[in-house]
Design a protein around this motif. Structure first.
Motif, PDB file in Angstrom:
ATOM      1  N   ASN A   7      51.898  57.245  54.351  1.00 62.23           N
ATOM      2  CA  ASN A   7      53.252  57.806  54.455  1.00 62.23           C
ATOM      3  C   ASN A   7      54.226  57.210  53.459  1.00 62.23           C
ATOM      4  N   ASP A   8      53.997  55.942  53.122  1.00 61.77           N
ATOM      5  CA  ASP A   8      54.954  55.266  52.242  1.00 61.77           C
ATOM      6  C   ASP A   8      54.193  54.285  51.358  1.00 61.77           C
ATOM      7  N   LEU A   9      54.068  54.636  50.093  1.00 59.80           N
ATOM      8  CA  LEU A   9      53.274  53.823  49.167  1.00 59.80           C
ATOM      9  C   LEU A   9      53.905  52.470  48.876  1.00 59.80           C
ATOM     10  N   ARG A  10      55.132  52.244  49.323  1.00 58.74           N
ATOM     11  CA  ARG A  10      55.748  50.936  49.088  1.00 58.74           C
ATOM     12  C   ARG A  10      55.357  49.944  50.175  1.00 58.74           C
ATOM     13  N   LYS A  11      54.634  50.438  51.212  1.00 60.86           N
ATOM     14  CA  LYS A  11      54.229  49.552  52.310  1.00 60.86           C
ATOM     15  C   LYS A  11      52.762  49.147  52.153  1.00 60.86           C
ATOM     16  N   PRO A  12      52.357  47.964  52.730  1.00 57.70           N
ATOM     17  CA  PRO A  12      50.985  47.462  52.566  1.00 57.70           C
ATOM     18  C   PRO A  12      49.906  48.422  53.067  1.00 57.70           C
ATOM     19  N   TYR A  13      48.774  48.473  52.362  1.00 61.65           N
ATOM     20  CA  TYR A  13      47.568  49.167  52.825  1.00 61.65           C
ATOM     21  C   TYR A  13      46.382  48.542  52.093  1.00 61.65           C
ATOM     22  N   GLY A  14      45.189  48.769  52.601  1.00 58.80           N
ATOM     23  CA  GLY A  14      43.952  48.365  51.914  1.00 58.80           C
ATOM     24  C   GLY A  14      43.857  46.882  51.618  1.00 58.80           C
ATOM     25  N   LYS A  15      43.222  46.582  50.475  1.00 56.24           N
ATOM     26  CA  LYS A  15      42.996  45.195  50.055  1.00 56.24           C
ATOM     27  C   LYS A  15      44.259  44.647  49.390  1.00 56.24           C
ATOM     28  N   HIS A  16      44.602  43.414  49.721  1.00 57.47           N
ATOM     29  CA  HIS A  16      45.835  42.825  49.172  1.00 57.47           C
ATOM     30  C   HIS A  16      45.499  41.721  48.171  1.00 57.47           C
ATOM     31  N   LEU A  17      45.962  41.851  46.924  1.00 58.61           N
ATOM     32  CA  LEU A  17      45.747  40.817  45.905  1.00 58.61           C
ATOM     33  C   LEU A  17      47.090  40.227  45.520  1.00 58.61           C
ATOM     34  N   VAL A  18      47.131  38.926  45.352  1.00 54.59           N
ATOM     35  CA  VAL A  18      48.361  38.258  44.913  1.00 54.59           C
ATOM     36  C   VAL A  18      48.066  37.552  43.600  1.00 54.59           C
ATOM     37  N   ARG A  19      48.798  37.893  42.560  1.00 56.61           N
ATOM     38  CA  ARG A  19      48.586  37.284  41.232  1.00 56.61           C
ATOM     39  C   ARG A  19      49.737  36.341  40.934  1.00 56.61           C
ATOM     40  N   ARG A  20      49.406  35.049  40.876  1.00 54.82           N
ATOM     41  CA  ARG A  20      50.409  34.021  40.589  1.00 54.82           C
ATOM     42  C   ARG A  20      50.298  33.568  39.149  1.00 54.82           C
ATOM     43  N   LEU A  21      51.316  32.851  38.667  1.00 55.47           N
ATOM     44  CA  LEU A  21      51.330  32.388  37.278  1.00 55.47           C
ATOM     45  C   LEU A  21      50.086  31.563  36.942  1.00 55.47           C
ATOM     46  N   SER A  22      49.613  30.720  37.883  1.00 55.79           N
ATOM     47  CA  SER A  22      48.452  29.874  37.576  1.00 55.79           C
ATOM     48  C   SER A  22      47.232  30.711  37.184  1.00 55.79           C
ATOM     49  N   GLY A  23      47.124  31.904  37.719  1.00 57.80           N
ATOM     50  CA  GLY A  23      45.991  32.780  37.380  1.00 57.80           C
ATOM     51  C   GLY A  23      46.228  33.597  36.119  1.00 57.80           C
ATOM     52  N   LEU A  24      47.455  33.527  35.593  1.00 63.44           N
ATOM     53  CA  LEU A  24      47.779  34.331  34.403  1.00 63.44           C
ATOM     54  C   LEU A  24      48.215  33.464  33.229  1.00 63.44           C
ATOM     55  N   LYS A  25      48.035  32.138  33.381  1.00 62.88           N
ATOM     56  CA  LYS A  25      48.676  31.241  32.396  1.00 62.88           C
ATOM     57  C   LYS A  25      48.185  31.478  30.977  1.00 62.88           C
ATOM     58  N   ASP A  26      46.939  31.900  30.808  1.00 61.45           N
ATOM     59  CA  ASP A  26      46.429  32.105  29.443  1.00 61.45           C
ATOM     60  C   ASP A  26      46.865  33.437  28.830  1.00 61.45           C
ATOM     61  N   TYR A  27      47.512  34.272  29.628  1.00 60.84           N
ATOM     62  CA  TYR A  27      47.960  35.567  29.099  1.00 60.84           C
ATOM     63  C   TYR A  27      49.330  35.473  28.437  1.00 60.84           C
ATOM     64  N   PHE A  28      50.123  34.506  28.869  1.00 58.10           N
ATOM     65  CA  PHE A  28      51.479  34.385  28.308  1.00 58.10           C
ATOM     66  C   PHE A  28      51.460  33.526  27.045  1.00 58.10           C
ATOM     67  N   ALA A  29      52.302  33.878  26.082  1.00 58.47           N
ATOM     68  CA  ALA A  29      52.254  33.233  24.760  1.00 58.47           C
ATOM     69  C   ALA A  29      52.836  31.816  24.759  1.00 58.47           C
ATOM     70  N   ASP A  30      53.839  31.560  25.604  1.00 56.88           N
ATOM     71  CA  ASP A  30      54.554  30.292  25.540  1.00 56.88           C
ATOM     72  C   ASP A  30      53.934  29.281  26.519  1.00 56.88           C
ATOM     73  N   ALA A  31      52.951  28.527  26.017  1.00 58.95           N
ATOM     74  CA  ALA A  31      52.199  27.604  26.878  1.00 58.95           C
ATOM     75  C   ALA A  31      53.098  26.513  27.452  1.00 58.95           C
ATOM     76  N   GLN A  32      54.108  26.116  26.657  1.00 60.63           N
ATOM     77  CA  GLN A  32      55.035  25.077  27.138  1.00 60.63           C
ATOM     78  C   GLN A  32      55.839  25.578  28.337  1.00 60.63           C
ATOM     79  N   ALA A  33      56.324  26.814  28.223  1.00 56.23           N
ATOM     80  CA  ALA A  33      57.096  27.411  29.330  1.00 56.23           C
ATOM     81  C   ALA A  33      56.203  27.526  30.569  1.00 56.23           C
ATOM     82  N   VAL A  34      54.941  27.910  30.369  1.00 52.12           N
ATOM     83  CA  VAL A  34      54.012  28.022  31.500  1.00 52.12           C
ATOM     84  C   VAL A  34      53.878  26.664  32.186  1.00 52.12           C
TER      85      VAL A  34
END
Ligand code: S6P
Ligand code: ZN
Length: 167
Positions: A7-34
């Protein structure tokens, strides 16, 4: 999801994944900022609710992604971005709330950007990697639909990069 309807795609359904900075640190260019941010906290960059479809070609799968506003150095928060291992697997991305950008790139680094906003539909043709960027100050919510037997190739993006957009 128990029924065949959401009924409302903004509400939770199915499998829930949470992506935090620690899992994306190599994708961002500024390693110092990370490093600076991770020394204090590990912010959530995005969350995904994914319909748990049978991984078969006759099925479709779909997911709602909530991409938060924020920056790592000069780069706005973005999704990792990926190719599909099946070169024939396209995807449709539809804006639900907020605004941002969809980046599309093929294996020859041909690159396109498209604005993403409520009711905008972007077609990621077969062979295109897709990344979504939230360059706004509000939550960005979008739906993606593709065949259910796709597997994601994150490695190529991690090794060869996406064309960066700093805003
Ligand atoms: C799946 C589709 C989306 C993404 C989601 C997170 O084919 O493109 O559901 O998985 O937006 O992005 P990413 O790049 O971390 O998978
Ligand atoms: Zn995809």
């Amino acid at each position: 999801m128990r029924s065949n309807m959401i009924n409302d795609l903004r509400k939770p359904y199915g499998k829930h994944l949470v992506r935090r900075l620690s899992g994306l640190k190599d994708y961002f260019a500024d390693a110092q900022a990370v490093r600076r941010i991770l020394s204090k906290s590990d912010p959530i960059i995005y969350e995904v609710y994914e319909y748990d479809a049978p991984k078969k070609e006759e099925h479709l799968t779909f997911a709602t992604t909530i991409l938060y506003p924020g920056k790592i150095g000069r780069q706005s928060y973005f999704t990792k971005g990926h190719f599909h291992y099946r070169p024939d697997a396209a995807e449709v991305i539809v804006g639900i709330a907020g605004a941002g950008l969809v980046l599309l790139q093929d294996r020859h680094k041909r690159f396109e950007t498209h604005p993403l906003k409520p009711q905008a539909l972007i077609y990621s043709r077969p062979g295109r990697a897709h990344r979504v960027v939230n360059n706004s100050k509000r939550k960005l919510v979008f739906l993606s639909v593709c065949r259910a037997d796709v597997r994601h190739d994150y490695e190529t993006i991690l090794k060869k990069g996406f064309k960066h957009i700093n805003q």
